[in-house]
Design an enzyme around this catalytic site. Structure first.
Site, PDB file in Angstrom:
ATOM      1  N   CYS A  86      19.459  41.450  38.264  1.00 54.59           N
ATOM      2  CA  CYS A  86      18.801  41.080  39.205  1.00 54.59           C
ATOM      3  C   CYS A  86      18.474  42.214  40.649  1.00 54.59           C
ATOM      4  O   CYS A  86      17.103  42.899  39.949  1.00 54.59           O
ATOM      5  CB  CYS A  86      19.428  40.340  40.247  1.00 54.59           C
ATOM      6  SG  CYS A  86      19.430  39.618  41.540  1.00 54.59           S
ATOM      7  N   HIS A 173      21.244  36.188  36.214  1.00 55.23           N
ATOM      8  CA  HIS A 173      22.343  36.925  36.453  1.00 55.23           C
ATOM      9  C   HIS A 173      22.493  36.062  35.190  1.00 55.23           C
ATOM     10  O   HIS A 173      23.301  35.082  34.860  1.00 55.23           O
ATOM     11  CB  HIS A 173      23.662  35.961  37.537  1.00 55.23           C
ATOM     12  CG  HIS A 173      22.747  36.974  38.634  1.00 55.23           C
ATOM     13  ND1 HIS A 173      23.914  38.157  39.142  1.00 55.23           N
ATOM     14  CD2 HIS A 173      22.766  36.403  39.761  1.00 55.23           C
ATOM     15  CE1 HIS A 173      22.907  38.598  40.475  1.00 55.23           C
ATOM     16  NE2 HIS A 173      22.528  37.718  40.653  1.00 55.23           N
ATOM     17  N   GLU A 175      25.612  37.347  33.627  1.00 54.60           N
ATOM     18  CA  GLU A 175      26.222  37.127  33.466  1.00 54.60           C
ATOM     19  C   GLU A 175      27.549  35.670  33.330  1.00 54.60           C
ATOM     20  O   GLU A 175      28.802  35.612  33.520  1.00 54.60           O
ATOM     21  CB  GLU A 175      27.534  38.343  33.940  1.00 54.60           C
ATOM     22  CG  GLU A 175      27.013  37.753  35.740  1.00 54.60           C
ATOM     23  CD  GLU A 175      25.980  38.804  35.800  1.00 54.60           C
ATOM     24  OE1 GLU A 175      25.472  38.877  37.224  1.00 54.60           O
ATOM     25  OE2 GLU A 175      24.791  38.734  35.185  1.00 54.60           O
ATOM     26  N   SER A 227      59.017  41.742  36.592  1.00 58.17           N
ATOM     27  CA  SER A 227      59.110  40.573  37.605  1.00 58.17           C
ATOM     28  C   SER A 227      58.924  38.926  37.158  1.00 58.17           C
ATOM     29  O   SER A 227      59.306  37.518  37.753  1.00 58.17           O
ATOM     30  CB  SER A 227      58.129  40.440  38.442  1.00 58.17           C
ATOM     31  OG  SER A 227      56.803  40.053  38.093  1.00 58.17           O
ATOM     32  N   GLY A 228      58.992  38.975  36.006  1.00 54.73           N
ATOM     33  CA  GLY A 228      58.758  37.264  35.062  1.00 54.73           C
ATOM     34  C   GLY A 228      56.997  36.670  35.401  1.00 54.73           C
ATOM     35  O   GLY A 228      56.634  36.202  34.492  1.00 54.73           O
ATOM     36  N   GLY A 229      56.273  37.567  35.814  1.00 53.49           N
ATOM     37  CA  GLY A 229      54.622  37.262  35.924  1.00 53.49           C
ATOM     38  C   GLY A 229      53.883  37.840  34.496  1.00 53.49           C
ATOM     39  O   GLY A 229      54.873  38.848  33.884  1.00 53.49           O
ATOM     40  N   SER A 232      53.445  42.012  34.175  1.00 53.16           N
ATOM     41  CA  SER A 232      54.919  43.258  33.934  1.00 53.16           C
ATOM     42  C   SER A 232      55.280  42.560  32.340  1.00 53.16           C
ATOM     43  O   SER A 232      55.903  42.939  31.562  1.00 53.16           O
ATOM     44  CB  SER A 232      55.466  43.051  35.126  1.00 53.16           C
ATOM     45  OG  SER A 232      56.825  41.731  35.590  1.00 53.16           O
ATOM     46  N   SER A 233      55.331  40.814  32.475  1.00 58.99           N
ATOM     47  CA  SER A 233      56.207  40.531  30.990  1.00 58.99           C
ATOM     48  C   SER A 233      55.147  41.084  29.649  1.00 58.99           C
ATOM     49  O   SER A 233      56.092  41.111  29.168  1.00 58.99           O
ATOM     50  CB  SER A 233      55.642  39.024  31.050  1.00 58.99           C
ATOM     51  OG  SER A 233      56.823  38.543  32.139  1.00 58.99           O
TER      52      SER A 233
END
Length: 517
Positions: A86, A173, A175, A227-229, A232-233
């Site tokens: 583009c 585009h 993508e 955190s359990g997210g 971080s997990s």
């Protein structure tokens, strides 16, 4: 010996398109490492990066205007293949001797492209391609050493190529998923034209990350804020595989988590996976630090600082803890203007990047720093983490600290936790949870009159928010059924004492952001 997954690489120069991160994600899907840099990068940085190919992204500017962004001249002097998308095609054409003009008809949406010549870009593709257009300017004259390889009824040069130099440009585009064979076009460029192989896989990324962690920390101990997210997990699982019990996870219950989240995290990681975890009860400390503060950016910074202070304190209890592991991912780096060129615009200060104090005493271990969220999830699955946890809706690092608008108080957090749990439970019950991209509840610090029994009462207001999006760069509000919304509202008002009114947020992104703060 581990595979060098960075041996082959693509450089994407960002001219400001909302789709640019999507380009990078597509290249990674193909199995090739890539990085996203600002268009005005220094020549020396490109030399040092030594890419196998360069992609010029789309952008909102007009090539016909003075001082509009241009690709560094070195891009065309480096001898590597170049693919302009583009705006990237337009600046390539202009810089190499072609002409660009403002179109009388802006093309936005689906278009049928006719392939008019053989090209490596369209290898194994049919003569008619359904693509996604989004442009106001168009190339009206291609450089003398290029040939036209595609057109539409309103765009005479929908694609151009210099096969000898391996330069390609498309006005659409590739993508976005709307371009039916866009991924195949990117594959043709990256694998066939640039000669890259699929070295970038979940298994090889895990192998590389484990080796890097071992090399970086040696015999030192590492502390991780768990955190359990998702992020971080996955870091916890990678670091545990790399260094075993030299990893100590610190789970901080900051009072800003979802309902029962603390118990769930401890059960999964301590009992289920056998990680060494210190459980810190810090609700009072966080709420005290946040007391009186209503500015969203300041709240994010405060939460980040208190986290780091706690990690510092916990690390001093460990004999050899010199490293802090973090779940920083690539979009955090880009959005926090901490990219290697330092030229990205700050959107929001992420707690993983912008909120850290300069005098932090520990070194950083960030094994996900190069990865997009979808890559992190795939790695998590390979590491044995449960699907439901990895594909749970995004939760901000500062937690309820940015979902309680204004000042954060324990009363507000407790009400919000319960209201949000009802919303999420009902989404699951109605088989709607996986049909929206993100759903949550926001606490509004305003009282509204309500009627309970024979009396009037003034209680708090919450807003439900649910959005549909592919990439989180743009989003539409989710058109949830009225009966469903009514049921959620009734349950919240009846079951959560202190809330008298429930509203539904019908704002898209843009103009609104997904989170309220």
């Amino acid at each position: 010996m581990t595979t060098n997954i960075h041996a082959q690489r693509i450089l994407i120069l960002d001219f400001g398109s909302q789709y640019t991160q999507l380009v990078a994600r597509r290249i990674r899907e193909i199995g090739v490492y890539c990085e996203l840099w600002s268009w005005d990068v220094e020549e020396s940085d490109i030399r040092d990066f030594n890419p196998d190919g360069i992609i010029l992204s789309g952008g909102p500017e007009s090539v016909t205007e003075a001082n509009s962004p241009r690709a560094p001249q070195y891009v065309f002097d480096s001898g590597v293949p170049v693919f302009g998308v583009c705006y990237g095609m337009q600046t390539m054409a202009e810089q190499l001797g072609g002409k660009v003009a403002t179109s009388t008809e802006r093309e936005f949406g689906y278009a049928a492209v006719q392939v008019t010549g053989e090209s490596a870009l369209f290898k194994d593709l049919e003569a008619t391609q359904d693509v996604w257009m989004s442009h106001g300017d168009k190339v009206v004259e291609i450089p003398s050493d290029f040939v036209k390889i595609a057109e539409t009824e309103t765009c005479p040069y929908a694609a151009m190529a210099n096969e000898e130099k391996k330069y390609y440009g498309v006005q659409f585009h590739p993508e976005v998923t709307h371009t039916k064979n866009g991924l195949k076009m990117l594959e043709n460029f990256v694998l066939n034209v640039c000669g890259c192989e699929g070295l970038w896989t979940s298994a090889s990324i895990i192998e590389d990350a484990i080796a890097r962690i071992k090399e970086q920390v040696g015999d030192d101990e590492v502390i991780l804020g768990l955190s359990g997210g998702v992020d971080s997990s996955v870091v916890a699982m990678l670091a545990h595989r790399a260094i075993g019990d030299k990893l100590t996870c610190v789970f901080v219950d900051n009072g800003l988590l979802r309902l029962n989240e603390a118990e769930q995290v401890m059960e999964m990681f301590s009992e289920g996976f056998g990680l060494k975890i210190i459980h810190v009860e810090a609700e009072e400390r966080f709420l005290s630090a946040l007391s009186g503060e209503s500015d969203p950016e300041a709240k994010r910074k405060i939460i980040g600082h208190v986290f780091v202070d706690i990690f510092d304190e916990e690390s001093k209890k460990l004999s050899n803890a010199k490293w802090l592991a973090q779940g920083t991912i690539y979009p955090d780096v880009i959005e926090s203007a901490a990219s290697k060129t330092g030229k990205a615009h700050v959107i929001k200060s992420h707690h993983n990047v912008g909120g850290l104090p300069d005098d932090m005493e520990m070194g950083l271990v960030e094994p996900l720093r190069e990865l997009f969220k979808d890559e992190v999830r795939k790695i998590g699955l390979e590491l044995g983490l449960p699907y439901n946890m990895l594909y749970r809706h995004p939760f901000p690092g500062p937690g309820l600290g940015v979902r309680v608008l204004g000042e954060v108080k324990k009363e507000y957090c407790d009400l919000l936790r319960r209201a949000d749990a009802i919303f999420i439970e009902e989404l699951h019950n109605a088989d709607l949870y996986n049909k929206v991209s993100q759903a949550f509840t926001v606490f509004l610090p305003v009282r509204s009159v309500g009627v309970m029994g024979d009396g009037r009462k003034y209680d708090w207001v919450v807003s439900l928010r649910a959005v549909e999006t592919i990439d989180f760069m743009t989003a539409h509000w989710a058109h949830l059924p009225y009966d469903f919304l009514g049921k959620v509202s009734n349950r919240i008002i009846n079951e959560v004492g202190g809330i008298s009114r429930v509203v539904y947020d019908i704002s898209g992104k843009p103009p609104a952001t997904i989170e309220w703060e």
